[in-house]
Enzyme design. Sequence first.
Site, PDB file in Angstrom:
ATOM      1  N   TYR A 239       7.311   4.189 -10.285  1.00 36.49           N
ATOM      2  CA  TYR A 239       5.983   4.600 -10.555  1.00 36.49           C
ATOM      3  C   TYR A 239       6.245   5.629 -11.593  1.00 36.49           C
ATOM      4  CZ  TYR A 239       1.426   6.736 -10.280  1.00 36.49           C
ATOM      5  OH  TYR A 239       0.231   7.380 -10.575  1.00 36.49           O
TER       6      TYR A 239
ATOM      7  N   TYR B 268      -0.757  -1.281 -15.624  1.00 39.40           N
ATOM      8  CA  TYR B 268      -0.570  -0.560 -14.704  1.00 39.40           C
ATOM      9  C   TYR B 268      -1.005  -0.792 -13.418  1.00 39.40           C
ATOM     10  CZ  TYR B 268      -1.190   4.714 -13.791  1.00 39.40           C
ATOM     11  OH  TYR B 268      -0.671   6.006 -13.123  1.00 39.40           O
TER      12      TYR B 268
END
Lengths: 391, 139
Positions: free
Chosen positions: A340, A290
């Site tokens: 994202y 991430y």
Amino acid sequence: MASKKPLAAIRGFAMSDLSRQYIGPTWQLAVTAIHRAIADAGLKKSDIDGLLINKSPVATLMDLPMDLLDYAGLKDLTLCSVVEAEGSSGVQMVQQAALAVQAGMAKAVVCVFSDAPIVPGVSTQQAFGMPLPLMGKLGSEAPTGLFGPVAAYALAARRYMHKNHLTEDHLGAVAVACRQWALKSPLAMMKKPLSMQDHHNSPYVVEPFHLFDCSFPVNGAVAVVVTSAERAADGPQPAVYIHGMGQGHRGVTNRRGFENEIEIGAKLAGQGAYAMAGVGPKDIDCAQVYDAFTYCILLQLEQYGFVEPGGAGEFVLAGQTAPGGSFPVNTGGGQLSGYYLQGGTPLSEGVMQARGTAGERQVKHDLVLTAAYGGRMMYHACMITSPHASL
Amino acid sequence: MYDITRIKGWPMPVLNELNQPHFDAMADGKVLVQHCPDCDTWLAPGAFVCENCGSTAVQWREASGRGEIYSYVVMHRTFDPAFEAMVPYNVCLIELAEGPRLLANVVGVANNDLTIGRAVQATFEKVGEGLPLLKFKPG
Ligand SMILES: [Zn+2]
């Protein structure tokens, strides 16, 4: 390496369309991804008996309600839940699905993340710019003007950079490496080459973060279908076997002696996953982590044991995580240059790499580490997957 | 995510029963934090139990107001109209001499002169309708 049976496997995977434009409500993108993932798994809706749902922390339950099961036309579920562990949920859902499959509570579990932060009349800056209680204790963010995750992460990054004598070159190298990967991915949103100079020339958002230190929000959804390893082996797609899973949550301690910006739960999550899989960081071929902000990749490389503490800046600056480097990281461009979708981003690329379907960006993938976190890196989940049923 | 209370457009601290004394004390020019009498640990405001020993005997206590910059950022964009005229402005995490860390703006120093470890001292500045807010200045 140990020779253990996999915990479960990912049999189906799909995404909705991704866009910087409004292409429909969150629930609709979710339904699209769910239906596509079920088809990808070679299953019918009636084969699905589990549904796990994760929404963005900045979305409401109305955006992605639990009765998504009705919208998606799923019936007779023996498992259904909303998973709320912020950005770590993308991986946590797969973990929970694997546990449910192992326990016999469900045979085929769909896990979905969906988000549509970009709507007409609302910029992504507005969508993500609210004060967030990311400092451990609620209260002072609004009156001091600390808005949005970018500000909270910048505060953490400054401390990390100070401790390890890092400069904006080290942050920039992360952005440049991700962009190099993005240029190889048809799914990535950012398609212009990015140089170190481009990074430095981009405006500051919250110093030390330039624009290109920040992730790239899109509207879209990711879904996977988790089944037993045996059932996944019968699917039309290569099975992605789950061999190790871990979580790590340390909270935030706002006082001397606790460096929340450096000692994060990822280490704990990694230790658990490595122990379960019977492998170590040196065995991992690539990592999908991430990367809401550039600094996050550096810290996770250290915490998951790929680089010694304090060594990630030089490692990335030397090009080791970029195409052609010794350890590929975020091979789809990550959240910085790809898209994202919170925990759905590393999950999606992790599946494509482990399946061997990543095309031009495919790397060695006998063991793939997929990691996601939430909050200001307070909540961590990771898993170790492989195209091989036994390691 | 939470709702912001505003006075004359200025965002006010987000209060709850655990942190209200800290913000109330700003009106008296005091840096009020928490302290555990059982293990002598100072805690950042908002603690229900002592994170060191688990005691629930946590008490409010005045800190010296001295501290140092633990980390800092400079906001080059703001996401709130109240701060637009202040851009670029700093937000710092201050580590008090007693140990707890507080989020605050540091005044009286150019953004370029902010450094981790720099000594700072509490000061109070009125914002909005004259409500004093804890800030820090070099010292
Ligand atoms: Zn105590």
